[in-house]
Scaffold this motif. Structure first.
Motif, PDB file in Angstrom:
ATOM      1  N   ASN A 211       0.827  -1.208   0.000  1.00 25.07           N
ATOM      2  CA  ASN A 211       0.000   0.000   0.000  1.00 25.07           C
ATOM      3  C   ASN A 211       0.860   1.256   0.000  1.00 25.07           C
ATOM      4  N   SER A 212       2.002   1.155  -0.683  1.00 34.02           N
ATOM      5  CA  SER A 212       2.911   2.285  -0.820  1.00 34.02           C
ATOM      6  C   SER A 212       3.089   2.595  -2.304  1.00 34.02           C
ATOM      7  N   TYR A 213       3.212   3.873  -2.624  1.00 30.50           N
ATOM      8  CA  TYR A 213       3.205   4.303  -4.012  1.00 30.50           C
ATOM      9  C   TYR A 213       4.110   5.510  -4.220  1.00 30.50           C
ATOM     10  N   TYR A 214       4.550   5.669  -5.479  1.00 32.04           N
ATOM     11  CA  TYR A 214       5.057   6.967  -5.902  1.00 32.04           C
ATOM     12  C   TYR A 214       3.806   7.805  -6.152  1.00 32.04           C
ATOM     13  N   GLY A 215       3.712   8.951  -5.526  1.00 33.79           N
ATOM     14  CA  GLY A 215       2.474   9.725  -5.526  1.00 33.79           C
ATOM     15  C   GLY A 215       1.983  10.114  -6.905  1.00 33.79           C
ATOM     16  N   SER A 216       0.681  10.155  -7.053  1.00 30.25           N
ATOM     17  CA  SER A 216       0.049  10.580  -8.300  1.00 30.25           C
ATOM     18  C   SER A 216      -1.323  11.166  -7.977  1.00 30.25           C
ATOM     19  N   LYS A 217      -1.646  12.266  -8.613  1.00 35.18           N
ATOM     20  CA  LYS A 217      -2.977  12.864  -8.456  1.00 35.18           C
ATOM     21  C   LYS A 217      -3.954  12.290  -9.475  1.00 35.18           C
ATOM     22  N   ARG A 218      -3.413  11.577 -10.478  1.00 41.64           N
ATOM     23  CA  ARG A 218      -4.260  11.057 -11.556  1.00 41.64           C
ATOM     24  C   ARG A 218      -4.703   9.617 -11.311  1.00 41.64           C
ATOM     25  N   GLU A 219      -3.795   8.807 -10.750  1.00 46.07           N
ATOM     26  CA  GLU A 219      -4.098   7.388 -10.562  1.00 46.07           C
ATOM     27  C   GLU A 219      -5.122   7.187  -9.443  1.00 46.07           C
ATOM     28  N   ILE A 220      -5.893   6.124  -9.554  1.00 47.40           N
ATOM     29  CA  ILE A 220      -6.806   5.728  -8.481  1.00 47.40           C
ATOM     30  C   ILE A 220      -5.997   4.953  -7.442  1.00 47.40           C
ATOM     31  N   ILE A 221      -5.893   5.495  -6.253  1.00 42.69           N
ATOM     32  CA  ILE A 221      -5.136   4.856  -5.185  1.00 42.69           C
ATOM     33  C   ILE A 221      -6.115   4.452  -4.086  1.00 42.69           C
ATOM     34  N   PRO A 222      -6.346   3.150  -3.908  1.00 42.09           N
ATOM     35  CA  PRO A 222      -7.312   2.697  -2.898  1.00 42.09           C
ATOM     36  C   PRO A 222      -6.976   3.246  -1.512  1.00 42.09           C
ATOM     37  N   ASN A 223      -8.020   3.687  -0.818  1.00 40.03           N
ATOM     38  CA  ASN A 223      -7.899   4.176   0.571  1.00 40.03           C
ATOM     39  C   ASN A 223      -7.090   5.467   0.712  1.00 40.03           C
ATOM     40  N   ARG A 224      -6.933   6.207  -0.391  1.00 43.53           N
ATOM     41  CA  ARG A 224      -6.224   7.485  -0.296  1.00 43.53           C
ATOM     42  C   ARG A 224      -7.028   8.459   0.567  1.00 43.53           C
ATOM     43  N   ALA A 225      -6.377   9.098   1.541  1.00 46.91           N
ATOM     44  CA  ALA A 225      -7.006  10.153   2.335  1.00 46.91           C
ATOM     45  C   ALA A 225      -6.796  11.484   1.633  1.00 46.91           C
ATOM     46  N   SER A 226      -7.845  12.283   1.510  1.00 47.34           N
ATOM     47  CA  SER A 226      -7.756  13.578   0.844  1.00 47.34           C
ATOM     48  C   SER A 226      -6.946  14.549   1.695  1.00 47.34           C
ATOM     49  N   GLY A 227      -6.274  15.491   1.028  1.00 51.05           N
ATOM     50  CA  GLY A 227      -5.435  16.456   1.729  1.00 51.05           C
ATOM     51  C   GLY A 227      -6.105  17.810   1.887  1.00 51.05           C
ATOM     52  N   TYR A 228      -5.909  18.437   3.039  1.00 58.73           N
ATOM     53  CA  TYR A 228      -6.568  19.719   3.346  1.00 58.73           C
ATOM     54  C   TYR A 228      -5.577  20.715   3.920  1.00 58.73           C
ATOM     55  N   GLN A 229      -6.042  21.946   4.048  1.00 61.18           N
ATOM     56  CA  GLN A 229      -5.255  22.981   4.707  1.00 61.18           C
ATOM     57  C   GLN A 229      -6.210  23.892   5.469  1.00 61.18           C
ATOM     58  N   PRO A 230      -5.711  24.550   6.525  1.00 60.84           N
ATOM     59  CA  PRO A 230      -6.579  25.456   7.307  1.00 60.84           C
ATOM     60  C   PRO A 230      -7.105  26.589   6.429  1.00 60.84           C
ATOM     61  N   TYR A 231      -8.343  27.024   6.742  1.00 57.73           N
ATOM     62  CA  TYR A 231      -8.962  28.118   5.993  1.00 57.73           C
ATOM     63  C   TYR A 231      -9.864  28.899   6.938  1.00 57.73           C
ATOM     64  N   GLY A 232      -9.683  30.214   6.965  1.00 58.26           N
ATOM     65  CA  GLY A 232     -10.514  31.035   7.844  1.00 58.26           C
ATOM     66  C   GLY A 232     -10.172  30.785   9.301  1.00 58.26           C
ATOM     67  N   GLU A 233     -11.107  31.131  10.183  1.00 56.88           N
ATOM     68  CA  GLU A 233     -10.851  31.046  11.628  1.00 56.88           C
ATOM     69  C   GLU A 233     -10.679  29.613  12.095  1.00 56.88           C
ATOM     70  N   ASN A 234     -11.649  28.742  11.778  1.00 53.86           N
ATOM     71  CA  ASN A 234     -11.574  27.353  12.245  1.00 53.86           C
ATOM     72  C   ASN A 234     -11.907  26.349  11.149  1.00 53.86           C
ATOM     73  N   GLY A 235     -11.854  26.797   9.897  1.00 54.55           N
ATOM     74  CA  GLY A 235     -12.273  25.924   8.810  1.00 54.55           C
ATOM     75  C   GLY A 235     -11.111  25.291   8.053  1.00 54.55           C
ATOM     76  N   PHE A 236     -11.473  24.551   7.010  1.00 55.33           N
ATOM     77  CA  PHE A 236     -10.485  23.890   6.166  1.00 55.33           C
ATOM     78  C   PHE A 236     -10.924  24.003   4.718  1.00 55.33           C
ATOM     79  N   GLN A 237      -9.974  23.877   3.828  1.00 54.43           N
ATOM     80  CA  GLN A 237     -10.281  23.803   2.414  1.00 54.43           C
ATOM     81  C   GLN A 237      -9.367  22.763   1.770  1.00 54.43           C
TER      82      GLN A 237
END
Length: 550
Positions: A211-237
């Motif tokens: 379950n290890s990979y060279y990263g790709s935004k195009r390939e379907i990677i099973p169980n991939r967790a989406s990535g986020y960043q803080p946004y606003g006072e207490n939110g995320f985007q």
């Protein structure tokens, strides 16, 4: 002893052993739950966590969400980007090729890129240890403008190839992703295959890291967790798009915590490289003047509660990571998160200390008097030539590095203080008639001595009407995918850059504002109608425009 009595005695001992082991596991579970639950909340991006000793899993859990939009909880099987922990894999690949006599750590960079500036002075060893002096390409102003563009390794190298050197090779340590980009290119030249194929064939497949990979935004990677960043006072985007050809051999890999345990076991047991090569990776190297740099080949040297540790952290668009190995106790801790703006090292270190049986205790000493606190007020000059001010306000001491943020420091004793929410300690004393203040960030210590320099006076702060401040509120694009949010909290203007913490802005004039936490200015511009169109960010001698987009 009769056989029946022996059997009864044996059963009692066995039951005691079972209950003791179970009790320990339950106690450890509760303690570690408390640590990670305090850092990762249910309705926010989360983390996967694994703690193992002697190769056996002691704790394996997940917190928060793997996908905020679909409200999918994180699970230990989720795949997350490793960021700079990738450098461990790159370093081991280089050592494997060295063992096969396909390269030498003293090879000059010019052997692989003939026209590289000062390439006849830079060695593979310099690249591995961040002592090459090559500018870190992710610190360059144009990095965010190319973040979404696919590049070949040589096209990426050309981004920083002709930049001025930061220092002569070996002169000092300065973390540089550029060095590991060059190592990836060298691996490709020597192994006659792509970096991606080399890692997947010679490491992932060999170790059963399924379950290890060279990263790709195009390939379907099973169980991939989406990535986020803080946004606003207490939110995320959602985190901005990043072509995985850019982090390349410095930060492109993805894995689960279970696969990372397989990785650590392989290193510990010399499955991939010999004991001799492993010790090369784990060495605390020095700069030319003999000063330790606390970095080996892909591993940093540190300690936790007196136990030696080998570590690496990672930070990439949407993910932060931290892995720690205590070789003497054979303890491994790995924490992977799916949001930048989160520092997983603090909970990981707390967890490691608990698992080692040496929990971190930071009990504020309430018996310290104001006079005992005030005796340490002053200005201190440090070994690294930085200046730190220690001040007293409303019953507490505060520490501020010149041009930096003000931090409260709490007393453990009359001479020992700690920075809240960190592992950093400050120890005061006296030597040769002068006050001293030693900053200890675990293994790294910086010695400060009292000086006659007075703290710089604050620039006069102008009171600007709230109605005027409100016109500056909005989103400003500094680089594609990198914005600055300007908000108004009461009568206080606040700025927050993508993936970074918020900080207050103070008015020098009606249109010019400055920050106290870091030396920068923001100058707002208006059109003929008085509408705010953009601002100019002045920092470190550079002037960068940011267009108002919202």
């Amino acid at each position: 002893m009769k056989k029946s009595n022996y059997v009864r005695y044996y059963c009692v001992i066995l039951l005691i052993s079972i209950f003791t082991t179970t009790g320990f596991a339950q106690t450890l579970d509760k303690k570690l739950d408390a640590v990670f639950q305090s850092h990762f909340k249910p309705n926010a991006p989360g983390a996967t966590v694994l703690v193992a000793k002697e190769g056996k899993v002691l704790y394996r859990k997940a917190f928060g969400n793997a996908n905020m939009e679909l409200n999918i909880p994180m699970k230990p099987e989720n795949v997350l980007e490793l960021g700079s922990i990738t450098k461990q894999f790159t370093a081991v690949a280089i050592l494997k090729l060295m063992e096969e006599n396909k390269l030498s750590l003293q090879d000059k960079l010019s052997k692989y890129i003939t026209d590289y500036p000062k390439g006849n002075e830079i060695t593979i060893h310099h690249l591995l240890t961040h002592t090459s002096g090559i500018k870190n390409y992710t610190d360059m102003q144009n990095f965010f403008s190319i973040a979404s563009i696919d590049k070949t390794p040589m096209e990426l190298i050309n981004v920083f190839k002709n930049e001025p050197m930061d220092f002569a090779p070996g002169e000092k340590y300065n973390y540089s992703n550029s060095g590991y980009i060059l190592l990836g290119y060298i691996i490709e030249q020597v192994a006659k295959t792509s970096y991606e194929d080399y890692i997947e064939t010679n490491i992932f497949k060999k170790l059963g890291m399924k379950n290890s990979y060279y990263g790709s935004k195009r390939e379907i990677i099973p169980n991939r967790a989406s990535g986020y960043q803080p946004y606003g006072e207490n939110g995320f985007q959602n985190a901005p798009y990043l072509s995985m050809s850019l982090p390349y051999a410095a930060g492109s890999l993805m894995a689960t915590v279970d696969d990372m345990l397989l990785w650590n076991e392989a290193i510990h047991k010399n499955t991939l490289i010999s004991e001799k090569s492993k010790l090369l990776a784990f060495t605390n190297y020095t700069s030319n003047d003999g000063k330790p740099i606390y970095y080996g080949y892909g591993w940093t040297q540190n300690e936790i509660q007196g136990s030696q540790t080998l570590e690496h952290s990672g930070g990439i668009f949407g993910y932060t990571t931290f892995g720690l190995y205590a070789p003497k106790e054979n303890l491994y801790v790995i924490v992977l998160t799916n949001s930048n703006g989160i520092d997983p090292s603090n909970p990981a270190l707390e967890a490691a200390a608990i698992a080692l049986g040496k929990p971190i205790q930071k009990q504020i000493n309430t018996k310290i008097t104001e006079d005992q606190l005030k005796q340490w007020v002053g200005t201190y000059v440090y070994d690294d030539e930085t200046v730190r001010y220690v001040t007293f306000k409303e019953g507490s001491l505060y520490s501020q590095r010149e041009g930096g943020q003000v931090f409260k420091i709490s007393p453990l004793s009359e001479t020992d203080f700690f920075f809240e929410e960190s592992m950093t300690l400050l120890k005061f004393g006296r030597q040769n008639g002068k006050k001293t203040a030693v900053i200890s960030n675990r293994i790294v210590k910086n010695h400060g001595v009292e000086t006659d320099l007075a703290p710089k006076k604050d620039v006069a702060i102008l009171a600007v009407p709230s109605a005027v401040l409100a016109t500056y509120v909005g989103t400003y694009e500094l680089q594609p995918g990198f914005n600055v949010e300007i908000t108004l909290n009461g009568n206080q203007l606040v700025a927050k850059a993508t993936g970074q913490g918020a900080f207050d802005l103070f008015a020098e004039s009606e249109t010019t504002f400055f920050a106290k936490v870091t030396p920068l200015k923001i100058i707002f511009n208006k059109d003929a109608t008085g509408k705010v169109t953009d601002f100019i960010l002045e920092q470190g001698g550079a002037k960068m425009p940011a267009k108002k987009i919202k």
